[in-house]
Design a protein around this motif. Structure first.
Motif, PDB file in Angstrom:
ATOM      1  N   GLY A  66     151.182  94.386  77.530  1.00  0.00           N
ATOM      2  CA  GLY A  66     150.759  95.126  78.711  1.00  0.00           C
ATOM      3  C   GLY A  66     151.936  95.763  79.423  1.00  0.00           C
ATOM      4  O   GLY A  66     153.056  95.768  78.925  1.00  0.00           O
ATOM      5  N   GLY A  67     151.640  96.310  80.629  1.00  0.00           N
ATOM      6  CA  GLY A  67     152.700  96.933  81.411  1.00  0.00           C
ATOM      7  C   GLY A  67     152.347  98.295  81.961  1.00  0.00           C
ATOM      8  O   GLY A  67     153.239  99.079  82.297  1.00  0.00           O
ATOM      9  N   LYS A 147     141.214  91.401  56.975  1.00  0.00           N
ATOM     10  CA  LYS A 147     141.266  90.421  58.067  1.00  0.00           C
ATOM     11  C   LYS A 147     142.411  90.762  59.023  1.00  0.00           C
ATOM     12  O   LYS A 147     143.350  89.999  59.210  1.00  0.00           O
ATOM     13  N   ILE A 148     142.312  91.935  59.617  1.00  0.00           N
ATOM     14  CA  ILE A 148     143.300  92.373  60.605  1.00  0.00           C
ATOM     15  C   ILE A 148     142.651  92.328  61.983  1.00  0.00           C
ATOM     16  O   ILE A 148     141.611  92.955  62.215  1.00  0.00           O
ATOM     17  N   ILE A 149     143.265  91.599  62.887  1.00  0.00           N
ATOM     18  CA  ILE A 149     142.715  91.364  64.213  1.00  0.00           C
ATOM     19  C   ILE A 149     143.647  91.943  65.263  1.00  0.00           C
ATOM     20  O   ILE A 149     144.871  91.800  65.166  1.00  0.00           O
ATOM     21  N   LEU A 150     143.084  92.586  66.272  1.00  0.00           N
ATOM     22  CA  LEU A 150     143.854  93.151  67.362  1.00  0.00           C
ATOM     23  C   LEU A 150     143.821  92.225  68.572  1.00  0.00           C
ATOM     24  O   LEU A 150     142.763  91.712  68.940  1.00  0.00           O
ATOM     25  N   VAL A 151     144.987  92.033  69.210  1.00  0.00           N
ATOM     26  CA  VAL A 151     145.083  91.259  70.446  1.00  0.00           C
ATOM     27  C   VAL A 151     145.893  92.075  71.443  1.00  0.00           C
ATOM     28  O   VAL A 151     146.938  92.621  71.094  1.00  0.00           O
ATOM     29  N   GLY A 152     145.397  92.177  72.686  1.00  0.00           N
ATOM     30  CA  GLY A 152     146.128  92.939  73.680  1.00  0.00           C
ATOM     31  C   GLY A 152     145.971  92.384  75.069  1.00  0.00           C
ATOM     32  O   GLY A 152     144.966  91.743  75.381  1.00  0.00           O
ATOM     33  N   ALA A 157     145.354  95.636  76.139  1.00  0.00           N
ATOM     34  CA  ALA A 157     143.938  95.351  75.900  1.00  0.00           C
ATOM     35  C   ALA A 157     143.111  96.628  76.004  1.00  0.00           C
ATOM     36  O   ALA A 157     142.179  96.845  75.224  1.00  0.00           O
ATOM     37  N   GLU A 158     143.453  97.486  76.962  1.00  0.00           N
ATOM     38  CA  GLU A 158     142.763  98.774  77.074  1.00  0.00           C
ATOM     39  C   GLU A 158     142.996  99.611  75.825  1.00  0.00           C
ATOM     40  O   GLU A 158     142.086 100.282  75.324  1.00  0.00           O
ATOM     41  N   ALA A 159     144.211  99.559  75.305  1.00  0.00           N
ATOM     42  CA  ALA A 159     144.553 100.345  74.113  1.00  0.00           C
ATOM     43  C   ALA A 159     143.788  99.874  72.886  1.00  0.00           C
ATOM     44  O   ALA A 159     143.279 100.693  72.107  1.00  0.00           O
ATOM     45  N   ILE A 160     143.690  98.558  72.687  1.00  0.00           N
ATOM     46  CA  ILE A 160     143.006  98.071  71.480  1.00  0.00           C
ATOM     47  C   ILE A 160     141.496  98.254  71.582  1.00  0.00           C
ATOM     48  O   ILE A 160     140.836  98.559  70.581  1.00  0.00           O
ATOM     49  N   MET A 184     142.491  90.737  76.767  1.00  0.00           N
ATOM     50  CA  MET A 184     142.808  89.958  77.962  1.00  0.00           C
ATOM     51  C   MET A 184     142.944  90.918  79.135  1.00  0.00           C
ATOM     52  O   MET A 184     143.931  91.636  79.258  1.00  0.00           O
ATOM     53  N   ALA A 185     141.890  90.975  79.966  1.00  0.00           N
ATOM     54  CA  ALA A 185     141.829  91.873  81.123  1.00  0.00           C
ATOM     55  C   ALA A 185     141.879  93.336  80.699  1.00  0.00           C
ATOM     56  O   ALA A 185     142.666  94.132  81.208  1.00  0.00           O
TER      57      ALA A 185
END
Length: 298
Positions: A66-67, A147-152, A157-160, A184-185
């Motif tokens: 984030g940021g 099996k590729i998972i995105l976490v942000g 999180a907005e980007a993913i 996450m948020a």
């Protein structure tokens, strides 16, 4: 002597139950940095955390920090601990840098809403190039492309979420589909594009009193309609309701009275819930619909 040896085996078995890959910590890890995209204007890197002792292809987690699209790092202490934790359980992890397009523009109510949308899309583009880089070097990284998972977190999180449910991706193969997403948020500009075809297992962490990214449906930063930065966003609650209406899997973790600090806190405080989601909903495809409410302690 035989009796003692048998008893010892039973005793050791009881206190040392078998470890399950992807649930328990089963291996040491290594980390190496790669440049995944380079132009005259910028150079983008990723840190690749590799589980050392596992054979065969492994699932890959892409982490996006984030940021506010103007700051943040791929390798701060919280991220390193989180990525190492997942890698020790058997996941490969790539923590990526991306273009911070809002550094000179800001990301509040005085920033034009079109620039905000562009920030979402530029970040989604960079994530796509990071995934493509790894897929183009699949044998080297030894990952399972299905099996590729995105976490942000926060802006990440907005980007993913934008990448999975809004962005028109022309970088990855047409038939490519992420296996899961953990926000996450985060929020997206619309839930209309979430369909039976593109819905994937989605885990959502969000505080109900987040004043930056809405938990349900509200303007970004709660800007007024007359503000240049007025942009309606659909947060975790709205996304889970759309997935529920489609009878698709979701895991909504609501923090009652929680603020925007919960964009990063799950990486430290909710690792067991994250591991549970990754194992049962993504890898095992259990198709659960879970809503959990936690009372914020701060």
């Amino acid at each position: 002597m035989k009796t003692y040896f048998s008893f010892l085996l039973i005793f050791v078995f009881k206190i040392c139950p078998a470890q399950t890959t992807y649930l328990d910590k089963v291996t040491k890890t290594t980390k190496k940095t790669y440049t995944y995209k380079k132009t005259k204007e910028y150079k983008l890197k990723l840190d690749f955390y590799k589980p050392r002792k596992l054979k065969g292809e492994v699932p890959l987690v892409i982490y996006v920090h984030g940021g506010g699209f103007s700051g943040g790092k791929r390798n701060d202490k919280n991220t390193i601990n989180f990525a190492t934790n997942l890698a020790e359980r058997g996941y490969a992890v790539a923590s990526i840098s991306y273009r911070l397009t809002m550094q000179k523009l800001g990301f509040g109510c005085a920033t034009n809403f079109k620039d905000k949308i562009n920030a979402f899309n530029f970040a989604s583009e960079d994530i796509s190039y990071a995934v493509k880089f790894i897929l183009d070097n699949k044998k080297k990284f030894n990952i399972d492309s299905k099996k590729i998972i995105l976490v942000g977190t926060s802006a990440g999180a907005e980007a993913i979420l934008n990448l999975v449910y809004v962005y028109n991706n022309k970088i990855l193969a047409r038939n490519f589909k992420f296996a899961g997403v953990i926000s996450m948020a985060g929020a997206i500009v619309s839930t209309e594009n979430i369909t039976l075809k593109n819905a994937i297992p989605t885990q959502l962490f969000h505080g109900t009193k987040d004043k930056l990214v809405p938990y349900n449906i509200a303007p970004h930063h709660y800007c007024n309609k007359k503000d240049k930065g007025y942009l309606m966003l659909y947060g975790s609650k709205a996304i889970s309701e759309k997935l529920n209406s489609l009878k698709k899997p979701f895991y909504l973790y609501t923090i009652k009275d929680g603020d925007h600090s919960w964009s990063g806190r799950p990486m430290q405080e909710c690792t067991e819930e994250i591991i549970d989601f990754l194992y049962y909903d993504v890898l095992k495809n259990n198709k659960r619909q879970i809503s959990f409410i936690k009372k914020s302690e701060t």
